[in-house]
Motif scaffolding. Structure first.
Motif, PDB file in Angstrom:
ATOM      1  N   THR A 110      52.786 -18.174 -13.719  1.00 43.67           N
ATOM      2  CA  THR A 110      53.664 -18.414 -14.726  1.00 43.67           C
ATOM      3  C   THR A 110      53.132 -20.196 -14.657  1.00 43.67           C
ATOM      4  N   VAL A 111      54.082 -20.111 -16.257  1.00 45.80           N
ATOM      5  CA  VAL A 111      53.234 -21.849 -17.099  1.00 45.80           C
ATOM      6  C   VAL A 111      54.890 -22.520 -16.722  1.00 45.80           C
ATOM      7  N   PRO A 112      55.023 -23.329 -15.893  1.00 42.69           N
ATOM      8  CA  PRO A 112      55.877 -24.398 -16.664  1.00 42.69           C
ATOM      9  C   PRO A 112      56.487 -25.352 -17.026  1.00 42.69           C
ATOM     10  N   HIS A 113      57.841 -25.275 -17.746  1.00 39.23           N
ATOM     11  CA  HIS A 113      57.878 -26.006 -19.167  1.00 39.23           C
ATOM     12  C   HIS A 113      57.570 -27.459 -19.091  1.00 39.23           C
ATOM     13  N   GLY A 114      57.362 -28.148 -20.169  1.00 37.64           N
ATOM     14  CA  GLY A 114      56.928 -29.331 -20.426  1.00 37.64           C
ATOM     15  C   GLY A 114      57.691 -29.977 -21.456  1.00 37.64           C
ATOM     16  N   THR A 115      57.730 -31.711 -20.966  1.00 39.30           N
ATOM     17  CA  THR A 115      58.668 -32.600 -22.269  1.00 39.30           C
ATOM     18  C   THR A 115      56.946 -33.806 -22.567  1.00 39.30           C
ATOM     19  N   ALA A 126      72.285 -43.421 -14.612  1.00 37.01           N
ATOM     20  CA  ALA A 126      71.464 -41.950 -14.267  1.00 37.01           C
ATOM     21  C   ALA A 126      71.646 -40.184 -14.908  1.00 37.01           C
ATOM     22  N   VAL A 127      71.102 -39.673 -14.594  1.00 37.39           N
ATOM     23  CA  VAL A 127      71.594 -38.045 -15.105  1.00 37.39           C
ATOM     24  C   VAL A 127      71.719 -37.504 -13.617  1.00 37.39           C
ATOM     25  N   VAL A 128      73.000 -36.701 -14.113  1.00 36.36           N
ATOM     26  CA  VAL A 128      73.504 -35.867 -12.297  1.00 36.36           C
ATOM     27  C   VAL A 128      73.838 -34.356 -13.432  1.00 36.36           C
ATOM     28  N   HIS A 129      72.778 -33.613 -12.710  1.00 36.08           N
ATOM     29  CA  HIS A 129      72.336 -32.218 -12.491  1.00 36.08           C
ATOM     30  C   HIS A 129      73.181 -31.573 -11.106  1.00 36.08           C
ATOM     31  N   VAL A 130      74.494 -31.009 -11.718  1.00 31.59           N
ATOM     32  CA  VAL A 130      74.264 -30.681 -10.286  1.00 31.59           C
ATOM     33  C   VAL A 130      75.054 -28.347 -10.645  1.00 31.59           C
ATOM     34  N   SER A 131      74.351 -28.316 -11.155  1.00 32.21           N
ATOM     35  CA  SER A 131      74.389 -26.910 -11.780  1.00 32.21           C
ATOM     36  C   SER A 131      73.678 -26.097  -9.884  1.00 32.21           C
ATOM     37  N   LEU A 132      75.266 -25.103  -9.918  1.00 36.44           N
ATOM     38  CA  LEU A 132      74.605 -23.556  -8.567  1.00 36.44           C
ATOM     39  C   LEU A 132      73.751 -23.007  -8.390  1.00 36.44           C
ATOM     40  N   GLU A 140      70.053 -21.744 -11.546  1.00 38.50           N
ATOM     41  CA  GLU A 140      69.161 -21.887 -12.488  1.00 38.50           C
ATOM     42  C   GLU A 140      67.715 -21.602 -12.218  1.00 38.50           C
ATOM     43  N   GLY A 141      67.716 -21.525 -13.314  1.00 33.17           N
ATOM     44  CA  GLY A 141      66.098 -20.623 -13.693  1.00 33.17           C
ATOM     45  C   GLY A 141      65.155 -21.809 -13.991  1.00 33.17           C
ATOM     46  N   PHE A 142      65.502 -22.949 -14.611  1.00 42.45           N
ATOM     47  CA  PHE A 142      64.074 -24.121 -14.807  1.00 42.45           C
ATOM     48  C   PHE A 142      65.121 -24.910 -14.267  1.00 42.45           C
ATOM     49  N   GLY A 143      65.751 -25.700 -15.654  1.00 46.59           N
ATOM     50  CA  GLY A 143      66.207 -26.735 -15.973  1.00 46.59           C
ATOM     51  C   GLY A 143      66.089 -27.653 -16.144  1.00 46.59           C
ATOM     52  N   MET A 144      66.046 -28.031 -17.140  1.00 44.46           N
ATOM     53  CA  MET A 144      65.118 -28.772 -17.947  1.00 44.46           C
ATOM     54  C   MET A 144      66.313 -29.650 -17.729  1.00 44.46           C
ATOM     55  N   PRO A 145      67.096 -30.451 -17.821  1.00 40.39           N
ATOM     56  CA  PRO A 145      67.685 -31.557 -17.341  1.00 40.39           C
ATOM     57  C   PRO A 145      67.168 -32.587 -16.611  1.00 40.39           C
ATOM     58  N   VAL A 146      67.229 -31.831 -15.669  1.00 43.17           N
ATOM     59  CA  VAL A 146      65.822 -32.389 -14.363  1.00 43.17           C
ATOM     60  C   VAL A 146      64.914 -33.179 -14.793  1.00 43.17           C
TER      61      VAL A 146
END
Length: 186
Positions: free
Chosen positions: A6-11, A85-91, A93-99
């Motif tokens: 695996t290679v995780p996404h980055g930002t 704050a950022v809120v990301h309460v998805s049910l 995710e494959g990754f979760g880029m917003p987090v």
């Protein structure tokens, strides 16, 4: 079976926050993402109404993404710097880029207690059960009221995001390609 690699996404990380800047975050509770059912917007809106009954000064929700409000990267980064704050309460995710984007912006983060979010944020987010309106509401109130928690999440999240940069992702892909080419040699 061949090994899974695996290679995780980055930002890219923005400027690290300070305690004063974290305390000065007076913007809305920022929700990044689209309107697909898995993003859990309806339950989040119900949780926000419930939380607002307990905490009258709770900031509003600002939904950013299609179809509510599309913004460019510059405006998104500005929103990430000023939101409460950022809120990301998805049910799910494959990754979760917003987090990851939230962590990189030193934004205190409230997110679903899901394996991808735990992998990304580790201990640097406030995790809630995304199927529980009550748990989400309690998380909204807590992340709004607890200044020390917001600072800890902002500081630790920024450090965590520093280990998941775009450059590291590119290097990870290059390394993986080199390994695969070496393995393909007769």
């Amino acid at each position: 079976c061949p090994p899974v690699r695996t290679v995780p996404h980055g930002t890219d990380c923005n400027e690290a926050s300070t305690a004063q800047r974290t305390a000065a975050r007076t913007g809305p509770l920022l929700v990044l993402g689209d309107q697909r059912a898995r993003k859990n917007r309806n339950r989040l809106e119900r949780a926000h109404r419930l939380a607002k009954k307990q905490c009258r000064d709770l900031p509003g929700l600002a939904f950013v993404g299609p179809p509510s409000r599309y913004i460019g990267e510059t405006e998104k980064h500005a929103a990430l710097r000023t939101c409460r704050a950022v809120v990301h309460v998805s049910l799910f995710e494959g990754f979760g880029m917003p987090v990851l984007e939230a962590l990189a912006a030193s934004a205190p983060t409230l997110c679903s207690d899901l394996p991808p979010h735990r992998e990304i944020a580790q201990d640097h987010a406030l995790f809630v059960d995304p199927r529980s309106t009550v748990a989400i509401a309690a998380g909204l109130v807590r992340i709004h009221r607890d200044e020390d928690l917001r600072w800890q999440l902002a500081q630790g999240g920024y450090q965590r995001a520093g280990s998941m940069t775009a450059e590291q992702t590119a290097n990870g892909w290059a390394e993986l390609h080199e390994q695969l080419l070496e393995e393909a040699q007769p």
